[in-house]
Structures are given as C-alpha cells and as structure tokens.
Scaffold this motif. Structure first.
Motif, short mmCIF file in Angstrom:
data_model
loop_
_atom_site.label_atom_id
_atom_site.label_comp_id
_atom_site.label_asym_id
_atom_site.label_seq_id
_atom_site.Cartn_x
_atom_site.Cartn_y
_atom_site.Cartn_z
N GLU A 1 0.85 -1.19 0.00
CA GLU A 1 0.00 0.00 0.00
C GLU A 1 0.88 1.24 0.00
OE1 GLU A 1 -2.37 0.40 3.48
OE2 GLU A 1 -3.39 2.20 2.78
N VAL A 2 0.60 2.13 -0.95
CA VAL A 2 1.36 3.38 -1.02
C VAL A 2 0.91 4.32 0.09
CG1 VAL A 2 1.80 5.44 -2.40
CG2 VAL A 2 1.72 3.19 -3.50
N GLN A 3 1.89 4.84 0.80
CA GLN A 3 1.59 5.81 1.84
C GLN A 3 2.56 6.98 1.76
OE1 GLN A 3 1.51 3.87 5.70
NE2 GLN A 3 -0.63 3.31 5.44
N GLN A 5 3.31 10.26 4.14
CA GLN A 5 3.02 10.88 5.43
C GLN A 5 3.70 12.24 5.50
OE1 GLN A 5 1.00 9.43 7.86
NE2 GLN A 5 1.14 11.42 8.89
N SER A 25 6.28 5.26 1.53
CA SER A 25 6.42 3.82 1.64
C SER A 25 5.45 3.14 0.69
CB SER A 25 6.15 3.36 3.08
OG SER A 25 4.83 3.65 3.47
N GLY A 26 5.73 1.87 0.38
CA GLY A 26 4.81 1.10 -0.44
C GLY A 26 5.09 1.16 -1.93
N PHE A 27 6.16 1.81 -2.35
CA PHE A 27 6.52 1.84 -3.77
C PHE A 27 8.02 2.01 -3.88
CE2 PHE A 27 7.29 6.40 -4.11
CZ PHE A 27 6.52 6.93 -3.09
N TYR A 115 -0.45 9.57 -6.49
CA TYR A 115 -0.54 9.30 -5.05
C TYR A 115 -0.44 10.59 -4.25
CZ TYR A 115 0.37 4.60 -6.70
OH TYR A 115 0.31 3.41 -7.37
#
Length: 126
Positions: A1-3, A5, A25-27, A115
């Motif tokens: 999952e792309v996040q 923050q 994160s997530g990619f 994203y």
C-alpha cells in the motif's frame, strides 16, 4: 500500500522558515518524482516543487524559486521541503505527492500525481 506521510506545517511570521517532511512507503522510491502541491483558500491547487529520485532533477514553481529547497534522504525514503523567507502568500495546505512523471507538477498540467498524502497547513502571518 502506497503511503505518503506529510508533517512539518505550522504558524510562522513572514520572513521565517519551516521544513516539511514527506515519508514515503509502499513503492519503489527511485522510480518516482516526489514533491509538494499547495492549495490556498479560494485558489486552485498548484505544484510547488518535486525531486526525481532517478536523476536528482528538481522542479520549483516560479513563486518559490530561491526561497524553497527540496531534498531527499534516500535511506529513510523521505523528502524534505525547506521553506525560507516565507511570505503571507505562501499560506496554504501543502500536500505531498508522488508520480513517475515529474511533469505533473508543472503549471498548466492537466494531470495530477497518482498518489497523495494528507495535507499539512502552513500559515504565514504578516
């Protein structure tokens, strides 16, 4: 999952500085241009800056050139936006974004990044 923050917003007087952070994160970090948009009340969202991890190229909107600096910490998959000499017109919600195509940050682009992180409010008082 792309996040994505985002953090670091706040209230500052004109002429002051803030540093925004975007932890990703997530990619695959290296394949993306990661950066910032902002949206002021009553105005359209605009691309502010981005950095392409693959070649290190950076983009800055004309309104922030010479005052904002974008950088990345590759070990932490985090991008920073150092904002100096802040002006009241910099007041906006700042959004972290990521996309393989850095052109999506350019003024006039019809496509927005794939994203998005949550916004962080930057308020510059006069």
């Amino acid at each position: 999952e792309v996040q994505l923050q985002a953090s670091g917003g706040g209230l500052v007087q004109a002429g002051g500085s803030l540093r925004l952070s975007c932890a990703a994160s997530g990619f695959t970090f290296d394949d993306y241009a990661i950066g910032w948009f902002r949206q002021a009340p009553g105005k359209e969202r605009e691309g502010v800056s981005c950095i392409s991890r693959s070649d290190g190229r950076t983009f800055y909107a004309d309104s922030v050139k010479g005052r904002f600096t974008i950088s990345s910490d590759n070990a932490k998959n985090t991008v920073f936006l150092q904002m100096n000499s802040l002006k009241p017109e910099d007041t906006a919600v700042y959004y972290c974004a990521a996309d393989p195509d850095a052109r999506k940050y350019y003024s006039g682009s019809y496509d927005l990044p794939s994203y998005w992180g949550q916004g962080t409010l930057v308020t510059v008082s006069s």
